[in-house]
Design a protein around this motif. Sequence first.
Motif, PDB file in Angstrom:
ATOM      1  N   PRO A   1       0.736  -1.045  -0.150  1.00 25.19           N
ATOM      2  CA  PRO A   1      -0.089  -0.036  -0.029  1.00 25.19           C
ATOM      3  C   PRO A   1       0.766   1.133  -0.188  1.00 25.19           C
ATOM      4  O   PRO A   1       1.767   1.451   0.778  1.00 25.19           O
ATOM      5  N   VAL A   2       0.292   2.275  -0.826  1.00 26.02           N
ATOM      6  CA  VAL A   2       1.339   3.428  -0.867  1.00 26.02           C
ATOM      7  C   VAL A   2       1.179   4.238   0.497  1.00 26.02           C
ATOM      8  O   VAL A   2       1.902   5.021   0.514  1.00 26.02           O
ATOM      9  N   SER A   3       0.147   4.031   1.033  1.00 22.97           N
ATOM     10  CA  SER A   3      -0.136   4.588   2.363  1.00 22.97           C
ATOM     11  C   SER A   3       1.239   4.335   3.437  1.00 22.97           C
ATOM     12  O   SER A   3       1.347   5.345   4.053  1.00 22.97           O
ATOM     13  N   LEU A   4       1.997   3.527   3.452  1.00 18.55           N
ATOM     14  CA  LEU A   4       3.201   3.378   4.262  1.00 18.55           C
ATOM     15  C   LEU A   4       4.200   4.355   3.989  1.00 18.55           C
ATOM     16  O   LEU A   4       4.976   4.576   4.604  1.00 18.55           O
ATOM     17  N   LEU A   5       4.216   4.972   2.430  1.00 20.13           N
ATOM     18  CA  LEU A   5       5.157   5.873   2.146  1.00 20.13           C
ATOM     19  C   LEU A   5       4.898   7.212   2.558  1.00 20.13           C
ATOM     20  O   LEU A   5       5.636   8.146   2.424  1.00 20.13           O
ATOM     21  N   ARG A   6       3.278   7.477   2.858  1.00 14.21           N
ATOM     22  CA  ARG A   6       2.752   8.792   2.785  1.00 14.21           C
ATOM     23  C   ARG A   6       2.778   9.347   4.258  1.00 14.21           C
ATOM     24  O   ARG A   6       2.094  10.508   4.546  1.00 14.21           O
ATOM     25  N   HIS A   7       3.702   8.825   5.175  1.00 16.37           N
ATOM     26  CA  HIS A   7       3.586   9.505   6.421  1.00 16.37           C
ATOM     27  C   HIS A   7       4.437  10.989   6.111  1.00 16.37           C
ATOM     28  O   HIS A   7       5.469  10.970   5.695  1.00 16.37           O
ATOM     29  N   PRO A   8       3.992  11.936   7.068  1.00 18.47           N
ATOM     30  CA  PRO A   8       4.633  13.357   6.512  1.00 18.47           C
ATOM     31  C   PRO A   8       6.083  13.351   6.817  1.00 18.47           C
ATOM     32  O   PRO A   8       6.821  14.121   6.214  1.00 18.47           O
ATOM     33  N   ASP A   9       6.543  12.532   7.864  1.00 14.29           N
ATOM     34  CA  ASP A   9       8.039  12.774   8.129  1.00 14.29           C
ATOM     35  C   ASP A   9       8.570  11.784   7.001  1.00 14.29           C
ATOM     36  O   ASP A   9       9.792  12.458   6.705  1.00 14.29           O
ATOM     37  N   VAL A  10       8.432  10.813   6.489  1.00 17.35           N
ATOM     38  CA  VAL A  10       8.820  10.350   5.386  1.00 17.35           C
ATOM     39  C   VAL A  10       8.919  11.073   4.177  1.00 17.35           C
ATOM     40  O   VAL A  10      10.127  11.219   3.339  1.00 17.35           O
ATOM     41  N   VAL A  11       7.756  11.701   3.710  1.00 13.98           N
ATOM     42  CA  VAL A  11       8.026  12.389   2.637  1.00 13.98           C
ATOM     43  C   VAL A  11       8.667  13.625   2.567  1.00 13.98           C
ATOM     44  O   VAL A  11       9.400  14.072   1.814  1.00 13.98           O
ATOM     45  N   ALA A  12       8.663  14.280   3.967  1.00 17.37           N
ATOM     46  CA  ALA A  12       9.688  15.640   4.265  1.00 17.37           C
ATOM     47  C   ALA A  12      10.805  15.059   4.021  1.00 17.37           C
ATOM     48  O   ALA A  12      11.973  15.935   3.685  1.00 17.37           O
ATOM     49  N   ILE A  13      11.565  13.991   4.424  1.00 16.49           N
ATOM     50  CA  ILE A  13      12.713  13.395   4.282  1.00 16.49           C
ATOM     51  C   ILE A  13      13.164  13.397   2.790  1.00 16.49           C
ATOM     52  O   ILE A  13      14.340  13.655   2.467  1.00 16.49           O
ATOM     53  N   PHE A  14      12.172  12.648   2.195  1.00 14.26           N
ATOM     54  CA  PHE A  14      12.578  12.524   0.656  1.00 14.26           C
ATOM     55  C   PHE A  14      12.519  13.842  -0.190  1.00 14.26           C
ATOM     56  O   PHE A  14      13.379  13.807  -1.183  1.00 14.26           O
TER      57      PHE A  14
END
Length: 342
Positions: free
Chosen positions: A294-307
């Motif tokens: 599921p793409v939702s596992l990547l969509r945590h704000p912390d993870v997106v901000a780091i990438f």
Amino acid sequence: PSMMEDARMVDQHEPRLDGSALQTPDSIMEIGVGKAMKEYIAQGGMPEDIVKFLSESYRGYGQMCNLICTWMRTMDIQDTSINEIIENELRHLITERFDPKRADSIFVSSQGAPAWLDVLITQPVWRPMLYRLSEEYPNCLLLNFAIQRVSDLGLQGEIASLATASTYLTVFNRVLVDQLELIRNTEEAAWAGAISDLQKMCCHSQHTYLYAQSLIHALANQPHGYPFKRLAQELEGGIKDKGPVARRLSALLSEAGSHAVVASSVASIRNMDGTNTGDTLRLFSEYSKPDPPPVSLLRHPDVVAIFVRDPFNPLKAVHPPHRAKSVEVLAYAVSVPGDRCP
């Protein structure tokens, strides 16, 4: 035995008179003075002693207040202003001199709520004082009982920000449901105040946090429940300063358990607050499969901000292949249709 010994034996068996309740300052003004007088007489006390105790202990504080009020009226001060001055001073004195042990002893000895407590609870002018005291003395039985009574009156909105609202499950449930209902009916741009109250209440302990997150995750999986996913992330932000507990609980509640590789890589990136070649390649590989997680596992704000930050950070040496894979993972996270409910 001698006559002196007989007298001592008789004296030992006779109940000792206790007139302390009649000798406190202004005892004649106390609500229970009539009962104290009867008990003193029943113990063998003399009426003249009662008169002596009450007269010597009289200070007249109540009459002094009445006299001051009369003086203020002669200066054309309105009664509403006079009442406000007296109430403010009383709140200050109560807050300054409040003794939780003495309050609990009164609560226990009266075998129920004192009549004056109901007056404080039902009048809006006094409830804020009870809330402040309950925050300062969270273990006071009398104050905890007062918070329960406030909840029984349907005033959950007033106690949403109190840590003591998390003490009892029935009160916590009511306040939590009330806050979730409030947030559901509020535009996201105006969530700040409600989110702050929700964080303070739900992050009181690990138990309340897990309970609230379980409920919010269940709501997020319902039709039109996508906004609750953001709410779960906001709530997680309330305990970031309490170590990795929030991340572990969030992993338990999410779908990460079925996708160990993604869960491990995401956890590693969040713990290090940065990307690395190994985790980035593993995420790229997992999401390149015909049946990706599921793409939702990547969509945590912390993870997106780091990438977003790391591949374009001029102060961080990033190999071109790593940058390219990071950008592809980021593009996948923000553009691929996920499980959002219409």
